[in-house]
Scaffold this motif. Structure first.
Motif, mmCIF file in Angstrom:
data_model
loop_
_atom_site.group_PDB
_atom_site.id
_atom_site.type_symbol
_atom_site.label_atom_id
_atom_site.label_comp_id
_atom_site.label_asym_id
_atom_site.label_seq_id
_atom_site.Cartn_x
_atom_site.Cartn_y
_atom_site.Cartn_z
ATOM 1 N N CYS A 196 0.639 -1.218 0.025
ATOM 2 C CA CYS A 196 -0.117 -0.039 0.118
ATOM 3 C C CYS A 196 0.784 1.195 0.089
ATOM 4 O O CYS A 196 1.976 1.260 0.073
ATOM 5 C CB CYS A 196 -1.172 -0.006 1.308
ATOM 6 S SG CYS A 196 -0.152 0.194 2.813
ATOM 7 N N LEU B 213 1.650 3.557 2.143
ATOM 8 C CA LEU B 213 2.225 3.636 3.281
ATOM 9 C C LEU B 213 3.821 3.500 3.124
ATOM 10 O O LEU B 213 4.478 4.341 3.685
ATOM 11 C CB LEU B 213 1.575 2.870 4.380
ATOM 12 C CG LEU B 213 0.285 3.275 4.956
ATOM 13 C CD1 LEU B 213 0.274 2.066 6.370
ATOM 14 C CD2 LEU B 213 -0.001 4.727 5.450
ATOM 15 N N CYS C 134 -0.686 -1.384 10.234
ATOM 16 C CA CYS C 134 -0.077 -0.352 9.527
ATOM 17 C C CYS C 134 0.899 0.028 10.183
ATOM 18 O O CYS C 134 2.359 0.052 9.484
ATOM 19 C CB CYS C 134 -0.750 0.738 9.389
ATOM 20 S SG CYS C 134 -2.509 0.739 9.017
ATOM 21 N N SER D 165 -4.862 6.126 6.458
ATOM 22 C CA SER D 165 -4.722 4.408 6.071
ATOM 23 C C SER D 165 -6.169 3.912 5.928
ATOM 24 O O SER D 165 -7.259 4.497 5.918
ATOM 25 C CB SER D 165 -4.037 3.614 7.445
ATOM 26 O OG SER D 165 -5.167 3.934 8.532
ATOM 27 N N CYS D 166 -6.271 2.399 5.620
ATOM 28 C CA CYS D 166 -7.452 2.012 5.400
ATOM 29 C C CYS D 166 -8.482 1.987 6.424
ATOM 30 O O CYS D 166 -9.464 2.472 6.396
ATOM 31 C CB CYS D 166 -7.485 0.470 5.181
ATOM 32 S SG CYS D 166 -6.476 -0.157 3.823
ATOM 33 N N SER E 184 -3.531 4.749 2.286
ATOM 34 C CA SER E 184 -4.429 3.439 2.303
ATOM 35 C C SER E 184 -3.945 2.380 1.010
ATOM 36 O O SER E 184 -4.133 2.750 -0.093
ATOM 37 C CB SER E 184 -5.732 3.800 2.638
ATOM 38 O OG SER E 184 -6.311 3.941 1.400
ATOM 39 N N GLY E 185 -4.337 1.079 1.603
ATOM 40 C CA GLY E 185 -4.350 0.165 0.390
ATOM 41 C C GLY E 185 -5.313 0.337 -0.467
ATOM 42 O O GLY E 185 -5.538 -0.366 -1.465
HETATM 43 S S1 SF4 Z 1 -4.432 -1.516 6.796
HETATM 44 FE FE1 SF4 Z 1 -4.359 -0.525 4.756
HETATM 45 S S2 SF4 Z 1 -3.056 1.160 5.075
HETATM 46 FE FE2 SF4 Z 1 -2.754 -0.089 6.894
HETATM 47 S S3 SF4 Z 1 -0.932 -1.573 6.295
HETATM 48 FE FE3 SF4 Z 1 -2.724 -2.602 5.447
HETATM 49 S S4 SF4 Z 1 -3.300 -1.879 3.539
HETATM 50 FE FE4 SF4 Z 1 -1.734 -0.320 4.198
#
Ligand code: SF4
Length: 424
Positions: free
Chosen positions: A22, A24, A47, A107-108, A140-141
Protein backbone atom coordinates in the motif's frame (compact mmCIF):
# COMPACT_ATOMS: atom_id res chain seq x y z
CA UNK A 1 2.63 11.13 -32.76
CA UNK A 2 4.08 9.40 -29.69
CA UNK A 3 0.76 9.96 -27.89
CA UNK A 4 -1.09 8.31 -30.80
CA UNK A 5 1.22 5.26 -30.62
CA UNK A 6 0.72 5.07 -26.85
CA UNK A 7 -3.06 5.33 -27.13
CA UNK A 8 -3.21 2.57 -29.69
CA UNK A 9 -1.21 -0.01 -27.68
CA UNK A 10 -3.40 -2.88 -26.47
CA UNK A 11 -3.33 -3.55 -22.74
CA UNK A 12 -4.62 -6.53 -20.80
CA UNK A 13 -6.64 -5.13 -17.90
CA UNK A 14 -7.00 -7.46 -14.93
CA UNK A 15 -8.77 -7.22 -11.61
CA UNK A 16 -8.54 -9.76 -8.80
CA UNK A 17 -6.24 -10.77 -5.97
CA UNK A 18 -3.25 -8.41 -5.80
CA UNK A 19 0.24 -8.85 -4.34
CA UNK A 20 1.34 -5.24 -3.87
CA UNK A 21 2.28 -2.81 -1.10
CA UNK A 22 0.00 0.00 0.00
CA UNK A 23 1.04 3.65 -0.28
CA UNK A 24 2.25 3.82 3.33
CA UNK A 25 5.52 2.29 2.15
CA UNK A 26 6.46 5.60 0.49
CA UNK A 27 7.16 6.96 3.97
CA UNK A 28 10.29 4.81 4.08
CA UNK A 29 12.07 6.86 1.41
CA UNK A 30 10.20 10.16 1.79
CA UNK A 31 11.21 10.63 5.44
CA UNK A 32 14.84 10.27 4.46
CA UNK A 33 14.46 12.80 1.67
CA UNK A 34 12.63 15.64 3.50
CA UNK A 35 14.85 15.82 6.52
CA UNK A 36 12.69 17.98 8.79
CA UNK A 37 9.40 16.22 8.03
CA UNK A 38 7.55 13.72 10.20
CA UNK A 39 4.97 11.18 9.00
CA UNK A 40 2.25 10.25 11.47
CA UNK A 41 0.17 7.36 10.17
CA UNK A 42 -3.30 7.24 11.64
CA UNK A 43 -4.04 3.55 11.43
CA UNK A 44 -4.05 0.13 13.00
CA UNK A 45 -1.35 -2.17 14.37
CA UNK A 46 -1.22 -3.75 10.91
CA UNK A 47 -0.08 -0.40 9.47
CA UNK A 48 2.53 -0.02 12.22
CA UNK A 49 3.84 -3.53 11.47
CA UNK A 50 4.01 -2.79 7.76
CA UNK A 51 6.08 0.36 8.23
CA UNK A 52 8.37 -1.35 10.72
CA UNK A 53 9.02 -4.31 8.44
CA UNK A 54 9.52 -2.13 5.38
CA UNK A 55 11.84 0.28 7.18
CA UNK A 56 13.75 -2.60 8.77
CA UNK A 57 16.73 -1.49 10.75
CA UNK A 58 15.86 2.20 10.51
CA UNK A 59 13.30 1.90 13.29
CA UNK A 60 16.20 1.87 15.74
CA UNK A 61 17.45 5.31 14.69
CA UNK A 62 15.69 8.54 15.81
CA UNK A 63 12.50 7.91 13.84
CA UNK A 64 10.66 10.49 11.79
CA UNK A 65 7.58 8.37 11.33
CA UNK A 66 5.17 6.72 13.71
CA UNK A 67 1.67 5.28 13.88
CA UNK A 68 -1.12 6.72 16.00
CA UNK A 69 -2.97 3.45 16.55
CA UNK A 70 -6.74 3.52 16.40
CA UNK A 71 -7.91 1.56 19.44
CA UNK A 72 -11.30 -0.02 19.85
CA UNK A 73 -12.40 2.64 22.27
CA UNK A 74 -11.59 5.30 19.65
CA UNK A 75 -14.20 3.75 17.41
CA UNK A 76 -16.86 4.60 19.96
CA UNK A 77 -16.98 8.22 18.87
CA UNK A 78 -15.21 10.24 16.20
CA UNK A 79 -15.32 13.42 18.28
CA UNK A 80 -13.19 11.78 20.97
CA UNK A 81 -10.91 10.48 18.35
CA UNK A 82 -10.22 13.96 17.01
CA UNK A 83 -9.39 15.07 20.55
CA UNK A 84 -7.08 12.11 20.95
CA UNK A 85 -5.34 12.91 17.67
CA UNK A 86 -4.86 16.55 18.69
CA UNK A 87 -3.35 15.39 21.96
CA UNK A 88 -0.92 13.00 20.22
CA UNK A 89 0.15 15.71 17.76
CA UNK A 90 0.64 18.30 20.53
CA UNK A 91 2.80 15.85 22.49
CA UNK A 92 4.82 14.89 19.45
CA UNK A 93 5.54 18.49 18.44
CA UNK A 94 6.43 19.48 22.01
CA UNK A 95 8.95 16.63 22.16
CA UNK A 96 10.39 17.14 18.69
CA UNK A 97 11.02 20.83 17.98
CA UNK A 98 13.10 19.82 14.93
CA UNK A 99 9.90 18.93 13.00
CA UNK A 100 8.88 21.61 10.48
CA UNK A 101 6.44 19.65 8.37
CA UNK A 102 4.01 17.07 9.70
CA UNK A 103 2.03 14.74 7.47
CA UNK A 104 -1.04 13.02 8.88
CA UNK A 105 -1.14 9.91 6.72
CA UNK A 106 -4.50 8.21 6.20
CA UNK A 107 -4.80 4.40 6.18
CA UNK A 108 -7.53 1.86 5.42
CA UNK A 109 -8.95 1.98 8.98
CA UNK A 110 -8.99 5.78 9.15
CA UNK A 111 -10.71 5.91 5.78
CA UNK A 112 -13.28 3.24 6.55
CA UNK A 113 -14.39 5.04 9.71
CA UNK A 114 -14.32 8.33 7.75
CA UNK A 115 -11.95 10.17 9.99
CA UNK A 116 -11.44 13.50 8.23
CA UNK A 117 -7.67 13.99 8.34
CA UNK A 118 -7.81 16.98 5.97
CA UNK A 119 -9.91 18.79 8.53
CA UNK A 120 -7.70 17.62 11.38
CA UNK A 121 -4.65 18.96 9.55
CA UNK A 122 -6.33 22.33 9.00
CA UNK A 123 -7.38 22.50 12.65
CA UNK A 124 -3.95 21.56 13.96
CA UNK A 125 -2.23 23.90 11.51
CA UNK A 126 -4.02 26.86 13.08
CA UNK A 127 -2.52 25.83 16.39
CA UNK A 128 1.03 25.14 15.30
CA UNK A 129 1.78 27.52 12.44
CA UNK A 130 4.14 29.11 11.62
CA UNK A 131 6.54 26.76 13.44
CA UNK A 132 5.09 23.64 11.81
CA UNK A 133 3.11 23.07 8.63
CA UNK A 134 0.58 20.23 8.97
CA UNK A 135 -0.77 18.45 5.90
CA UNK A 136 -2.56 15.21 5.19
CA UNK A 137 -2.70 12.60 2.47
CA UNK A 138 -3.86 9.02 2.09
CA UNK A 139 -1.49 6.06 1.90
CA UNK A 140 -4.23 3.47 2.34
CA UNK A 141 -4.27 0.21 0.46
CA UNK A 142 -7.84 0.96 -0.67
CA UNK A 143 -6.72 4.04 -2.56
CA UNK A 144 -3.01 3.72 -3.24
CA UNK A 145 -0.49 1.16 -4.46
CA UNK A 146 3.12 1.46 -3.25
CA UNK A 147 4.71 4.46 -5.02
CA UNK A 148 1.32 6.20 -5.32
CA UNK A 149 1.95 7.12 -1.67
CA UNK A 150 4.71 9.45 -2.88
CA UNK A 151 2.34 10.89 -5.46
CA UNK A 152 -0.30 11.58 -2.79
CA UNK A 153 2.31 13.16 -0.49
CA UNK A 154 3.76 15.46 -3.18
CA UNK A 155 0.29 16.41 -4.43
CA UNK A 156 -0.54 17.48 -0.85
CA UNK A 157 2.56 19.69 -0.88
CA UNK A 158 1.76 21.48 -4.14
CA UNK A 159 -0.81 23.97 -2.73
CA UNK A 160 1.83 24.96 -0.14
CA UNK A 161 4.43 25.95 -2.73
CA UNK A 162 5.05 29.70 -2.95
CA UNK A 163 3.95 31.44 -6.14
CA UNK A 164 6.49 32.47 -8.73
CA UNK A 165 6.11 34.27 -12.03
CA UNK A 166 9.62 33.90 -13.45
CA UNK A 167 10.95 31.04 -15.53
CA UNK A 168 12.23 27.92 -13.77
CA UNK A 169 12.66 24.19 -14.13
CA UNK A 170 11.19 21.90 -11.50
CA UNK A 171 12.33 18.27 -11.28
CA UNK A 172 9.51 16.28 -9.68
CA UNK A 173 9.93 12.98 -7.83
CA UNK A 174 12.15 11.88 -4.95
CA UNK A 175 15.65 11.17 -6.22
CA UNK A 176 18.75 10.10 -4.31
CA UNK A 177 20.85 13.13 -3.42
CA UNK A 178 23.80 11.90 -5.48
CA UNK A 179 21.52 11.73 -8.54
CA UNK A 180 20.05 15.15 -7.83
CA UNK A 181 23.56 16.65 -7.60
CA UNK A 182 24.58 15.09 -10.93
CA UNK A 183 21.49 16.48 -12.68
CA UNK A 184 22.02 19.88 -11.10
CA UNK A 185 25.55 20.02 -12.57
CA UNK A 186 24.40 18.95 -16.04
CA UNK A 187 21.59 21.54 -16.12
CA UNK A 188 24.07 24.18 -15.04
CA UNK A 189 26.48 23.20 -17.84
CA UNK A 190 23.59 23.41 -20.30
CA UNK A 191 22.66 26.87 -19.04
CA UNK A 192 19.21 25.72 -17.87
CA UNK A 193 17.90 27.21 -14.68
CA UNK A 194 17.05 28.02 -12.03
CA UNK A 195 16.45 24.33 -11.29
CA UNK A 196 14.57 23.16 -8.22
CA UNK A 197 13.50 19.80 -6.88
CA UNK A 198 10.23 18.51 -5.43
CA UNK A 199 10.32 17.14 -2.77
CA UNK A 200 12.96 19.49 -1.36
CA UNK A 201 15.51 18.33 1.23
CA UNK A 202 13.99 20.70 3.78
CA UNK A 203 10.47 21.97 4.37
CA UNK A 204 12.00 25.46 4.67
CA UNK A 205 13.03 25.23 1.04
CA UNK A 206 9.75 24.63 -0.82
CA UNK A 207 10.27 25.32 -4.53
CA UNK A 208 8.15 28.13 -5.98
CA UNK A 209 5.75 27.39 -8.84
CA UNK A 210 3.72 29.37 -11.35
CA UNK A 211 2.94 29.87 -15.03
CA UNK A 212 6.67 30.22 -15.83
CA UNK A 213 7.49 26.81 -14.32
CA UNK A 214 8.28 23.92 -16.63
CA UNK A 215 8.48 20.58 -14.91
CA UNK A 216 10.14 17.30 -15.70
CA UNK A 217 8.81 14.18 -14.02
CA UNK A 218 11.70 12.10 -12.71
CA UNK A 219 9.34 9.27 -11.73
CA UNK A 220 6.47 7.70 -13.69
CA UNK A 221 3.97 7.44 -10.82
CA UNK A 222 3.19 11.12 -10.26
CA UNK A 223 -0.16 11.61 -12.01
CA UNK A 224 -1.86 13.54 -9.18
CA UNK A 225 1.17 15.72 -8.48
CA UNK A 226 1.45 16.63 -12.17
CA UNK A 227 -2.24 17.54 -12.24
CA UNK A 228 -1.86 19.73 -9.14
CA UNK A 229 1.17 21.49 -10.64
CA UNK A 230 -0.71 22.09 -13.88
CA UNK A 231 -3.53 23.64 -11.87
CA UNK A 232 -0.93 26.09 -10.52
CA UNK A 233 -0.06 27.03 -14.12
CA UNK A 234 3.08 24.90 -14.55
CA UNK A 235 3.73 22.99 -17.79
CA UNK A 236 4.91 19.39 -18.03
CA UNK A 237 7.73 18.75 -20.45
CA UNK A 238 7.04 15.56 -22.39
CA UNK A 239 9.98 13.22 -22.01
CA UNK A 240 10.99 9.63 -21.41
CA UNK A 241 12.21 8.86 -17.87
CA UNK A 242 15.90 9.22 -16.99
CA UNK A 243 16.73 5.51 -16.89
CA UNK A 244 19.71 4.34 -18.93
CA UNK A 245 21.94 6.37 -21.24
CA UNK A 246 19.21 6.96 -23.81
CA UNK A 247 16.35 7.64 -21.39
CA UNK A 248 18.51 10.17 -19.56
CA UNK A 249 19.49 11.84 -22.84
CA UNK A 250 15.85 12.08 -23.94
CA UNK A 251 14.86 13.49 -20.55
CA UNK A 252 17.58 16.16 -20.63
CA UNK A 253 16.83 16.92 -24.28
CA UNK A 254 13.24 17.85 -23.36
CA UNK A 255 14.53 20.53 -20.99
CA UNK A 256 17.17 21.65 -23.49
CA UNK A 257 14.48 22.09 -26.17
CA UNK A 258 12.31 24.15 -23.81
CA UNK A 259 15.31 26.36 -22.97
CA UNK A 260 16.40 26.50 -26.63
CA UNK A 261 19.89 25.25 -25.85
CA UNK A 262 22.09 25.22 -28.97
CA UNK A 263 22.41 21.65 -30.35
CA UNK A 264 26.21 21.98 -30.35
CA UNK A 265 26.24 22.96 -26.68
CA UNK A 266 23.92 20.08 -25.85
CA UNK A 267 26.24 17.69 -27.70
CA UNK A 268 29.36 19.06 -25.99
CA UNK A 269 27.88 18.68 -22.51
CA UNK A 270 26.05 15.41 -23.00
CA UNK A 271 28.31 13.36 -25.29
CA UNK A 272 31.05 12.52 -22.74
CA UNK A 273 28.48 11.41 -20.13
CA UNK A 274 26.45 9.46 -22.68
CA UNK A 275 29.55 7.70 -24.04
CA UNK A 276 30.80 6.79 -20.57
CA UNK A 277 27.38 5.42 -19.71
CA UNK A 278 27.11 3.41 -22.97
CA UNK A 279 30.57 1.93 -22.44
CA UNK A 280 29.71 0.92 -18.89
CA UNK A 281 26.53 -0.72 -20.18
CA UNK A 282 28.31 -2.63 -22.95
CA UNK A 283 29.60 -5.39 -20.66
CA UNK A 284 26.12 -5.95 -19.25
CA UNK A 285 24.67 -6.03 -22.73
CA UNK A 286 26.86 -9.00 -23.57
CA UNK A 287 25.47 -10.77 -20.51
CA UNK A 288 21.80 -9.81 -20.75
CA UNK A 289 21.02 -9.62 -24.49
CA UNK A 290 18.45 -12.20 -25.55
CA UNK A 291 17.40 -12.97 -21.94
CA UNK A 292 13.63 -13.00 -21.40
CA UNK A 293 12.16 -10.84 -18.63
CA UNK A 294 8.69 -10.86 -17.01
CA UNK A 295 7.47 -7.95 -14.85
CA UNK A 296 4.82 -8.35 -12.16
CA UNK A 297 3.10 -5.03 -11.29
CA UNK A 298 4.59 -3.13 -8.38
CA UNK A 299 5.84 0.43 -8.68
CA UNK A 300 4.80 1.83 -12.11
CA UNK A 301 8.50 1.90 -12.95
CA UNK A 302 7.95 -1.26 -15.01
CA UNK A 303 7.36 0.38 -18.42
CA UNK A 304 10.47 2.63 -18.37
CA UNK A 305 12.55 -0.26 -16.98
CA UNK A 306 11.28 -2.56 -19.72
CA UNK A 307 12.15 0.06 -22.34
CA UNK A 308 15.67 0.36 -20.90
CA UNK A 309 16.21 -3.42 -20.77
CA UNK A 310 14.91 -3.90 -24.28
CA UNK A 311 16.43 -0.95 -26.18
CA UNK A 312 19.74 -0.61 -24.35
CA UNK A 313 20.49 -4.17 -23.26
CA UNK A 314 18.69 -6.24 -25.91
CA UNK A 315 16.51 -8.18 -23.48
CA UNK A 316 13.19 -9.70 -24.60
CA UNK A 317 10.01 -8.60 -22.87
CA UNK A 318 7.65 -11.46 -22.06
CA UNK A 319 5.09 -9.39 -20.11
CA UNK A 320 5.24 -5.90 -18.63
CA UNK A 321 2.79 -5.64 -15.75
CA UNK A 322 2.08 -2.33 -14.05
CA UNK A 323 -0.38 -1.46 -11.27
CA UNK A 324 -1.54 1.58 -13.24
CA UNK A 325 -0.76 2.77 -16.76
CA UNK A 326 -0.68 6.54 -17.23
CA UNK A 327 -0.67 6.64 -21.02
CA UNK A 328 0.06 10.36 -21.36
CA UNK A 329 3.02 10.38 -18.99
CA UNK A 330 4.37 7.18 -20.49
CA UNK A 331 3.74 8.07 -24.14
CA UNK A 332 7.46 8.48 -25.00
CA UNK A 333 8.29 5.22 -23.25
CA UNK A 334 5.47 3.21 -24.83
CA UNK A 335 6.51 4.41 -28.29
CA UNK A 336 9.98 2.94 -27.71
CA UNK A 337 8.78 -0.53 -26.68
CA UNK A 338 9.08 -3.23 -29.35
CA UNK A 339 5.81 -3.58 -31.33
CA UNK A 340 3.51 -6.20 -29.84
CA UNK A 341 4.91 -5.97 -26.28
CA UNK A 342 2.48 -7.65 -23.88
CA UNK A 343 1.34 -4.98 -21.41
CA UNK A 344 -0.90 -5.69 -18.44
CA UNK A 345 -2.50 -3.26 -16.00
CA UNK A 346 -3.82 -4.21 -12.56
CA UNK A 347 -3.54 -7.77 -11.35
CA UNK A 348 -5.16 -11.15 -11.03
CA UNK A 349 -2.17 -12.77 -9.39
CA UNK A 350 -3.13 -16.42 -9.99
CA UNK A 351 -3.66 -15.89 -13.72
CA UNK A 352 -0.47 -13.90 -13.95
CA UNK A 353 1.47 -16.61 -12.15
CA UNK A 354 0.10 -19.16 -14.63
CA UNK A 355 1.30 -17.01 -17.55
CA UNK A 356 4.69 -16.56 -15.92
CA UNK A 357 5.16 -20.29 -15.25
CA UNK A 358 4.11 -21.16 -18.79
CA UNK A 359 6.52 -18.62 -20.28
CA UNK A 360 9.49 -19.69 -18.09
CA UNK A 361 11.27 -16.32 -18.32
CA UNK A 362 15.00 -16.05 -17.60
CA UNK A 363 14.28 -13.40 -14.98
CA UNK A 364 11.07 -12.43 -13.17
CA UNK A 365 10.77 -9.02 -11.52
CA UNK A 366 8.37 -9.28 -8.59
CA UNK A 367 7.71 -8.38 -4.96
CA UNK A 368 9.13 -10.21 -1.96
CA UNK A 369 5.93 -12.20 -1.45
CA UNK A 370 6.37 -13.96 -4.79
CA UNK A 371 10.16 -14.04 -5.12
CA UNK A 372 11.13 -16.96 -2.90
CA UNK A 373 8.22 -19.22 -3.93
CA UNK A 374 9.12 -18.63 -7.60
CA UNK A 375 12.83 -19.25 -6.89
CA UNK A 376 11.79 -22.55 -5.30
CA UNK A 377 10.01 -23.41 -8.55
CA UNK A 378 13.24 -22.83 -10.44
CA UNK A 379 12.60 -19.29 -11.74
CA UNK A 380 15.23 -16.57 -11.26
CA UNK A 381 13.77 -13.45 -9.65
CA UNK A 382 14.68 -9.83 -9.02
CA UNK A 383 13.06 -8.11 -6.02
CA UNK A 384 11.29 -5.11 -7.45
CA UNK A 385 11.48 -3.08 -4.21
CA UNK A 386 15.23 -2.68 -4.68
CA UNK A 387 14.56 -0.73 -7.88
CA UNK A 388 12.77 1.89 -5.79
CA UNK A 389 15.37 2.15 -3.02
CA UNK A 390 18.51 2.14 -5.18
CA UNK A 391 19.75 5.24 -7.05
CA UNK A 392 19.06 4.16 -10.65
CA UNK A 393 18.42 7.41 -12.55
CA UNK A 394 20.95 9.27 -14.67
CA UNK A 395 24.10 8.43 -16.67
CA UNK A 396 26.33 7.40 -13.80
CA UNK A 397 23.79 4.95 -12.40
CA UNK A 398 22.84 3.23 -15.71
CA UNK A 399 25.35 0.41 -15.29
CA UNK A 400 24.32 -0.09 -11.64
CA UNK A 401 20.76 -0.47 -12.86
CA UNK A 402 21.82 -3.09 -15.42
CA UNK A 403 23.82 -4.78 -12.66
CA UNK A 404 20.66 -5.22 -10.58
CA UNK A 405 19.31 -7.48 -13.33
CA UNK A 406 22.59 -9.26 -14.08
CA UNK A 407 23.28 -10.24 -10.45
CA UNK A 408 20.45 -12.75 -9.90
CA UNK A 409 21.35 -14.45 -13.19
CA UNK A 410 25.01 -14.71 -12.18
CA UNK A 411 23.98 -16.04 -8.81
CA UNK A 412 21.78 -18.69 -10.39
CA UNK A 413 24.64 -19.75 -12.69
CA UNK A 414 27.08 -19.88 -9.76
CA UNK A 415 24.67 -21.94 -7.64
CA UNK A 416 23.99 -24.30 -10.54
CA UNK A 417 27.75 -24.83 -10.80
CA UNK A 418 27.88 -25.62 -7.07
CA UNK A 419 29.64 -22.38 -6.16
CA UNK A 420 28.91 -19.76 -3.53
CA UNK A 421 27.32 -16.47 -4.58
CA UNK A 422 26.36 -13.19 -2.98
CA UNK A 423 22.66 -12.52 -2.47
CA UNK A 424 20.74 -10.65 -5.14
S1 SF4 B 1 -4.43 -1.64 6.73
FE1 SF4 B 1 -4.33 -0.58 4.74
S2 SF4 B 1 -3.00 1.19 5.12
FE2 SF4 B 1 -2.68 -0.23 6.83
S3 SF4 B 1 -0.92 -1.48 6.17
FE3 SF4 B 1 -2.78 -2.57 5.53
S4 SF4 B 1 -3.12 -1.91 3.40
FE4 SF4 B 1 -1.69 -0.43 4.34
Amino acid sequence: MTAAVADAMPVLRERGQREVFCGLTGIVWLHRKIQDAFFLVVGSRTCAHLIQSAAGVMIFAEPRFATAIIEERDLAGLADMNEELDRVVDQLLARRPDIRLLFLVGSCPSEVIKLDLGRAAARLSLRHRPAVRILSYSGSGIETTFTQGEDACLAALVPELPRQDGRSLLVVGALAEVVEDQFRRIFEDLGIGPVRFLPPRSAEDLPPVGPGTSFLLAQPFLGETARALEERGATRLEAPFPLGAEGTTGWLAAAAAAWQVEPSRFRDVISPCRERSRNALARYRAELAGKRVFFFPDSQLEVPLARFLSTELGMELVEVGTPYLHRRHLAEELALLPPGTMLSEGQHVERQLDRCRAAKPDITVCGLGLANPLEAEGLTTKWSIELVFTPIQGYEQAADLAGLFARPLRRRTALAAGGVAACS
